[in-house]
Write a protein that holds these residues in place. Structure first.
Motif: not given
Length: 140
Positions: A78, A80-84, A93
């Protein structure tokens, strides 16, 4: 399924490694991937320095989980700069690929391995993705 231990699989990994043959029609693809991963060595080494996981192992996980894409997390592919949203869910993130990689390597204790060899590398890579394929006779 209870995960096998490294001790249970060490000899199997050694035998598989020593019997491995790279098919000639795969050489160009392997060479291309190897060159790409080697080009990322400084970034992998930065994570190695914080986790103790050898840079080459990190590179292989990066390729295995997300095709070496720097915008994706090695935990599950997913961003990396967002919640998986994929397992492991809810990570991030993060502020950087490196920060996400450090987190990912801690999830299952990859960062706690102290003695690395080819057999241990094979075990950790299989453990990273899970031992499910083993039940079907597939060596990953």
């Amino acid at each position: 399924m209870v995960a096998p231990t490294f001790r249970q699989l060490k000899d199997e990994y050694a035998a598989l490694w020593h019997s491995m043959i790279v098919k000639p029609d795969k050489l160009a693809t392997l060479d291309r991937i190897a060159r790409k991963l080697i080009a990322g060595k400084p970034r992998y080494q930065a994570v190695d320095g914080k986790t103790g996981v050898p840079w080459a192992a990190i590179a292989l996980i990066h390729q295995m989980e997300c095709g070496g894409d720097w915008s994706l997390n090695i935990a599950q592919g997913d961003p990396w700069n967002r919640r998986s949203v994929h397992v492991p869910k809810g990570r991030g993130p993060f502020d950087s690929w490196e920060e996400a990689a450090i987190d990912a390597l801690a999830i299952d204790g990859t960062d706690r391995v102290t003695a690395w060899g080819i057999e241990r590398l094979c075990y950790e890579l299989e453990k990273y993705n899970g031992f499910g394929s083993r039940q079907k006779g597939i060596h990953t």
